[in-house]
Design a protein around this motif. Structure first.
Motif, PDB file in Angstrom:
ATOM      1  N   GLU A  15      10.013  -9.201  -7.135  1.00 40.09           N
ATOM      2  CA  GLU A  15       8.570  -9.367  -6.955  1.00 40.09           C
ATOM      3  C   GLU A  15       8.197 -10.717  -6.338  1.00 40.09           C
ATOM      4  OE1 GLU A  15       4.474  -8.784  -9.548  1.00 40.09           O
ATOM      5  OE2 GLU A  15       6.401  -8.763 -10.564  1.00 40.09           O
ATOM      6  N   VAL A  98      10.772  -2.662  -5.032  1.00 39.38           N
ATOM      7  CA  VAL A  98      10.701  -3.874  -5.857  1.00 39.38           C
ATOM      8  C   VAL A  98      11.434  -3.597  -7.167  1.00 39.38           C
ATOM      9  CG1 VAL A  98       9.188  -5.580  -6.920  1.00 39.38           C
ATOM     10  CG2 VAL A  98       8.472  -4.412  -4.815  1.00 39.38           C
ATOM     11  N   PHE A 103       7.055  -5.159 -12.482  1.00 44.96           N
ATOM     12  CA  PHE A 103       6.227  -4.781 -11.327  1.00 44.96           C
ATOM     13  C   PHE A 103       5.875  -3.297 -11.416  1.00 44.96           C
ATOM     14  CE2 PHE A 103       5.725  -3.166  -7.006  1.00 44.96           C
ATOM     15  CZ  PHE A 103       4.758  -4.028  -6.517  1.00 44.96           C
ATOM     16  N   ASP A 104       4.581  -2.979 -11.279  1.00 43.87           N
ATOM     17  CA  ASP A 104       4.181  -1.569 -11.349  1.00 43.87           C
ATOM     18  C   ASP A 104       3.099  -1.208 -10.334  1.00 43.87           C
ATOM     19  OD1 ASP A 104       2.000  -2.848 -12.399  1.00 43.87           O
ATOM     20  OD2 ASP A 104       1.883  -1.649 -14.225  1.00 43.87           O
ATOM     21  N   ASP A 105       3.012  -1.943  -9.248  1.00 39.75           N
ATOM     22  CA  ASP A 105       1.953  -1.742  -8.253  1.00 39.75           C
ATOM     23  C   ASP A 105       2.451  -0.975  -7.032  1.00 39.75           C
ATOM     24  OD1 ASP A 105      -0.494  -1.894  -6.981  1.00 39.75           O
ATOM     25  OD2 ASP A 105      -0.100  -3.883  -6.150  1.00 39.75           O
ATOM     26  N   SER A 106       2.861   0.273  -7.201  1.00 37.34           N
ATOM     27  CA  SER A 106       3.255   1.096  -6.063  1.00 37.34           C
ATOM     28  C   SER A 106       2.020   1.371  -5.216  1.00 37.34           C
ATOM     29  CB  SER A 106       3.858   2.419  -6.535  1.00 37.34           C
ATOM     30  OG  SER A 106       5.071   2.186  -7.205  1.00 37.34           O
ATOM     31  N   SER A 123       7.581   0.687  -7.045  1.00 35.09           N
ATOM     32  CA  SER A 123       8.024  -0.028  -8.240  1.00 35.09           C
ATOM     33  C   SER A 123       9.356   0.564  -8.692  1.00 35.09           C
ATOM     34  CB  SER A 123       6.988   0.114  -9.362  1.00 35.09           C
ATOM     35  OG  SER A 123       6.959   1.462  -9.818  1.00 35.09           O
ATOM     36  N   ARG A 124       9.982  -0.109  -9.634  1.00 33.50           N
ATOM     37  CA  ARG A 124      11.255   0.360 -10.188  1.00 33.50           C
ATOM     38  C   ARG A 124      11.104   1.759 -10.804  1.00 33.50           C
ATOM     39  NH1 ARG A 124      14.588  -3.717 -14.039  1.00 33.50           N
ATOM     40  NH2 ARG A 124      16.558  -2.612 -14.016  1.00 33.50           N
ATOM     41  N   LYS A 125      10.017   1.959 -11.564  1.00 28.63           N
ATOM     42  CA  LYS A 125       9.783   3.254 -12.200  1.00 28.63           C
ATOM     43  C   LYS A 125       9.557   4.355 -11.164  1.00 28.63           C
ATOM     44  CE  LYS A 125       6.635   5.869 -15.146  1.00 28.63           C
ATOM     45  NZ  LYS A 125       6.834   7.042 -14.338  1.00 28.63           N
ATOM     46  N   THR A 126       8.744   4.068 -10.150  1.00 25.60           N
ATOM     47  CA  THR A 126       8.476   5.073  -9.115  1.00 25.60           C
ATOM     48  C   THR A 126       9.754   5.422  -8.356  1.00 25.60           C
ATOM     49  OG1 THR A 126       6.232   4.207  -8.884  1.00 25.60           O
ATOM     50  CG2 THR A 126       7.035   5.637  -7.125  1.00 25.60           C
TER      51      THR A 126
END
Length: 180
Positions: A15, A98, A103-106, A123-126
């Motif tokens: 990030e 990212v 970080f969660d701002d896809s 983001s990592r989750k996406t």
């Protein structure tokens, strides 16, 4: 016949480097797409246009993989590309992944100063959700579109221009005219 050219530029970053790497990725993509656009559709026709078409036809030959039971007409495709008897669709994507855990701002947006090019930030989750969708043999559209202001798979404006010399002289002759 339609030759779809998709230029992709990707970064895998943390990030702290996001702003810098987003700009860098946009510039690299913009420069590459502009170079291809000018080479294939420039006005007046570039002297090396036939060389560019020959290179593209060679990439098709080298890149097409098919099963033993299939018989694609690769030689016909190559001939049509070299002769300019095809349509060419050119677009680009900048993908920024990212890996920072918080970080969660896809997001996604159209890249300025060039048509048909977009940047997607994951983001990592996406990214995890995308990989799992592919692993499950599911379409990734719902995941890609859930965090974005627009559905990329539906709203991407792509320029399709006839590559035939005679039609180019009677119709579109430049990138600027093609976009109007």
């Amino acid at each position: 016949m339609l030759l779809s050219i998709m230029v992709s530029e990707a970064k895998y970053i943390d990030e702290s480097n996001l702003a810098k790497k987003k700009k860098e990725s946009q510039k690299q993509l913009r420069d590459t797409v502009r170079r291809l656009d000018e080479a294939l559709f420039g006005n007046p026709d570039r002297m090396d246009r036939e060389l560019w078409l020959a290179r593209l036809s060679d990439l098709v030959l080298d890149g097409v993989q098919f099963s033993a039971g299939q018989t694609p007409e690769v030689s016909d495709w190559r001939h049509a590309i070299r002769a300019g008897d095809c349509k060419i669709m050119l677009r680009g994507y900048s993908h920024v992944f990212v890996h920072s855990p918080d970080f969660d701002d896809s997001n996604a947006f159209e890249i300025a100063e060039t048509d048909g090019c977009y940047q997607e930030v994951f983001s990592r989750k996406t990214l995890r959700d995308l990989v799992l969708a592919y692993w499950r043999d599911e379409a990734p559209n719902a995941i890609r579109n859930q965090s974005f202001d627009f559905p990329l798979t539906q709203s991407a404006r792509v320029q399709t221009t006839d590559c035939n010399q005679a039609e180019r002289k009677n119709g579109y002759t430049s990138s600027q005219e093609r976009r109007q």
